[in-house]
Design a protein around this motif. Structure first.
Motif, PDB file in Angstrom:
ATOM      1  N   LEU A  80      33.029  32.257  62.634  1.00 21.02           N
ATOM      2  CA  LEU A  80      32.364  31.319  61.575  1.00 21.02           C
ATOM      3  C   LEU A  80      33.336  30.340  60.879  1.00 21.02           C
ATOM      4  O   LEU A  80      32.936  29.238  60.689  1.00 21.02           O
ATOM      5  N   ILE A  81      34.500  30.717  60.929  1.00 20.82           N
ATOM      6  CA  ILE A  81      35.516  29.704  60.147  1.00 20.82           C
ATOM      7  C   ILE A  81      35.572  28.589  60.934  1.00 20.82           C
ATOM      8  O   ILE A  81      35.618  27.299  60.619  1.00 20.82           O
ATOM      9  N   LEU A  82      35.711  28.756  62.421  1.00 21.92           N
ATOM     10  CA  LEU A  82      35.678  27.427  63.425  1.00 21.92           C
ATOM     11  C   LEU A  82      34.234  26.773  63.226  1.00 21.92           C
ATOM     12  O   LEU A  82      34.498  25.550  63.314  1.00 21.92           O
ATOM     13  N   THR A 142      38.144  21.452  66.628  1.00 19.62           N
ATOM     14  CA  THR A 142      37.044  21.171  65.912  1.00 19.62           C
ATOM     15  C   THR A 142      36.640  19.807  65.410  1.00 19.62           C
ATOM     16  O   THR A 142      35.599  19.465  65.224  1.00 19.62           O
ATOM     17  N   TYR A 143      38.063  18.913  65.782  1.00 24.21           N
ATOM     18  CA  TYR A 143      37.632  17.428  65.342  1.00 24.21           C
ATOM     19  C   TYR A 143      36.869  16.962  66.403  1.00 24.21           C
ATOM     20  O   TYR A 143      36.255  15.771  65.925  1.00 24.21           O
ATOM     21  N   LEU A 144      36.574  17.462  67.453  1.00 27.12           N
ATOM     22  CA  LEU A 144      35.620  16.832  68.620  1.00 27.12           C
ATOM     23  C   LEU A 144      34.360  16.474  67.997  1.00 27.12           C
ATOM     24  O   LEU A 144      33.521  15.574  68.373  1.00 27.12           O
ATOM     25  N   SER A 145      33.875  17.218  67.139  1.00 28.59           N
ATOM     26  CA  SER A 145      32.452  17.275  66.530  1.00 28.59           C
ATOM     27  C   SER A 145      32.592  15.819  65.781  1.00 28.59           C
ATOM     28  O   SER A 145      31.572  15.294  65.537  1.00 28.59           O
ATOM     29  N   GLY A 146      33.790  15.542  65.227  1.00 30.57           N
ATOM     30  CA  GLY A 146      33.971  14.398  64.317  1.00 30.57           C
ATOM     31  C   GLY A 146      33.933  13.108  65.271  1.00 30.57           C
ATOM     32  O   GLY A 146      33.291  12.003  64.935  1.00 30.57           O
ATOM     33  N   THR A 147      34.393  13.343  66.301  1.00 25.45           N
ATOM     34  CA  THR A 147      34.413  12.310  67.558  1.00 25.45           C
ATOM     35  C   THR A 147      32.871  11.961  67.971  1.00 25.45           C
ATOM     36  O   THR A 147      32.318  10.777  67.738  1.00 25.45           O
ATOM     37  N   LEU A 181      28.589  21.890  53.298  1.00 19.75           N
ATOM     38  CA  LEU A 181      27.978  23.046  53.867  1.00 19.75           C
ATOM     39  C   LEU A 181      29.074  23.874  54.771  1.00 19.75           C
ATOM     40  O   LEU A 181      29.159  25.132  54.566  1.00 19.75           O
ATOM     41  N   GLY A 182      29.738  23.191  55.497  1.00 20.65           N
ATOM     42  CA  GLY A 182      30.734  23.472  56.324  1.00 20.65           C
ATOM     43  C   GLY A 182      31.902  24.183  55.608  1.00 20.65           C
ATOM     44  O   GLY A 182      32.507  25.483  56.165  1.00 20.65           O
ATOM     45  N   LEU A 216      34.110  30.204  53.956  1.00 21.89           N
ATOM     46  CA  LEU A 216      34.662  31.409  53.356  1.00 21.89           C
ATOM     47  C   LEU A 216      34.553  32.818  53.995  1.00 21.89           C
ATOM     48  O   LEU A 216      34.760  33.870  53.599  1.00 21.89           O
ATOM     49  N   ALA A 217      33.755  32.773  55.074  1.00 18.10           N
ATOM     50  CA  ALA A 217      33.532  33.872  55.974  1.00 18.10           C
ATOM     51  C   ALA A 217      35.027  34.658  56.607  1.00 18.10           C
ATOM     52  O   ALA A 217      35.888  33.811  56.655  1.00 18.10           O
TER      53      ALA A 217
END
Length: 435
Positions: free
Chosen positions: A307-309, A262-267, A295-296, A301-302
């Motif tokens: 949804l967590i990812l 999920t860090y790829l979105s940070g890139t 928001l993320g 909390l799901a």
């Protein structure tokens, strides 16, 4: 100075991105292993998280040393030597984990490794500030921080996947060998510095420079924003591994390592930061990133893993967008000693990471993941307020400087008209260009 998109710019940026990737490959390899360490050594969640905290804390301390030192002796040698030592220490950690399974000794070695890992982050952006023109700097910083995320992803994914097959020692050994190969490439790629001007190191002057940065409210605001954001962001990943290792998810080390993809979105967020800064102010971009982080965090909390990812993906985008803006903000507003100014930002940044476990642990014990989310929101509300305050400060400074610029333009026009009617007539034909 190096201009954006030139051959020298690409070579230097690639070298620094590779160095950044190697640093964070080593720094974050233990994170998906925390549940395994808790079971293997019979320790609590807080003690297991010290495998991350001691290295980030010693890295923060190293920044205070390497930043001022680089202003005196140069930056390239520091980056090369510390990367080499970091790779060698990963190999030593692998031997210790295999031959002397003692968690206290592992923590000591992680603290030493964290210190040497601080060499490149302390001086890389300062190296860019010395050698790059401003547009080249802004573009390179976004890519450099994007490489941070790739290193963080790589360390966690490799660490988790290898540990599932060969255990903790195999993870450290794999990362150590990759680092030693990468150091050779980094050594050859990094071009020689051309614009650096050495200053003799004096402890009194170094302390005075750090004190001057701490008296600059525009810098202190960015320091606090970066440190507190990272306090939440990085430690959320530690606690989410404990949550997902428990029922009903029961993910193994390999899958916990893949969680960090999920860090790829940070890139992407880091690389996009340069473009966003052309249409929005830097504090506005910081505030937007923090809102995405809040928001993320809510989405996580799901009870469903997709949804967590998704929530973690939004978190990474928002965090690294804000981090890119805050770090380049420091480079722009440091009036002198860029090396120590950038290092001080990272001191706050990594100190926040090392203290986050102590802040979130009580919330974890009170409400597990719901408690972690509550503790996160409390801090993020404060960093959002800091971003808004920086925006107001930027507007006030612009309002104060505008009359001075206008006065200087008028005075220059009067002098020009007195000395050269031809110049005056040309200026009167292009008033918008002069403004």
């Amino acid at each position: 100075m190096i201009v954006v998109r030139s051959r020298a710019w690409w070579r230097a940026t690639l070298a620094l991105c590779l160095g950044s990737l190697l640093v964070f490959l080593n720094l974050y390899v233990p994170q998906p292993l925390l549940p395994l360490m808790r079971e293997a050594y019979g320790i609590s969640t807080l003690v297991a998280s010290l495998a991350m905290s001691v290295s980030t804390l010693s890295l923060a301390a190293a920044l205070l040393f390497f930043g001022p030192l680089s202003d005196a002796i140069g930056r390239a040698g520091i980056m090369r030597l510390t990367l080499l030592l970091a790779g060698l220490l990963s190999v030593v950690l692998a031997c210790v984990a295999a031959l002397a399974p003692n968690f206290e000794l592992l923590l000591v070695l992680r603290a030493v490794q964290g210190f040497v890992l601080g060499g490149l982050p302390a001086v890389a952006i300062a190296w860019m500030g010395d050698e790059f023109e401003k547009p080249a700097l802004l573009s390179a910083v976004g890519l450099y921080i994007g490489a941070n995320t790739l290193g963080g992803i790589g360390g966690r994914v490799i660490g988790g996947a290898v540990a599932e097959v060969g255990g903790i020692s195999a993870s450290f050994l794999t990362v150590g060998c990759l680092t030693l190969v990468g150091v050779v490439v980094f050594w050859r790629l990094l071009p020689p510095a051309r614009c650096f001007q050495a200053r003799r190191f004096r402890l009194r002057e170094a302390r005075a420079g750090l004190a001057a940065h701490l008296r600059n409210p525009m810098l202190v605001g960015a320091y606090l924003l970066g440190g507190l954001n990272f306090l939440i962001f990085i430690n959320q990943y530690s606690y989410i591994t404990f949550r997902l290792a428990q029922p009903p998810f029961e993910l193994g080390e390999k899958w916990l390592g893949l969680l960090f993809l999920t860090y790829l979105s940070g890139t992407f967020g880091s690389a996009l930061s340069g473009r966003l800064s052309r249409s929005l102010s830097q504090p506005a971009c910081m505030a937007f990133g923090i809102l995405l982080l809040m928001l993320g965090t809510a989405v996580t909390l799901a009870d469903r893993l997709p949804l967590i990812l998704a929530g973690l993906t939004v978190n990474a985008f928002g965090f690294f967008l804000a981090h890119s803006m805050a770090s380049s903000w420091v480079g722009r507003h440091a009036e002198q000693d860029r090396g120590s100014a950038s290092a001080l930002y990272l001191v706050f940044y990594y100190t926040g990471a090392s203290l986050g476990g102590f802040w979130l642990e009580p919330f974890w014990w009170l409400g597990e993941w719901m408690g972690v989310v509550l503790g996160s929101w409390l801090v993020l509300a404060g960093t959002f307020a800091i971003a808004c305050w920086l925006r107001r400060g930027e507007r006030r400074r612009a309002a104060v400087n505008e009359p001075a610029r206008a006065g200087g333009a008028v005075q220059g026009g009067v002098l020009a008209s007195a000395s050269s009617p031809q110049i005056s007539s040309r200026r009167s034909e292009r008033p918008q260009a002069d403004l």
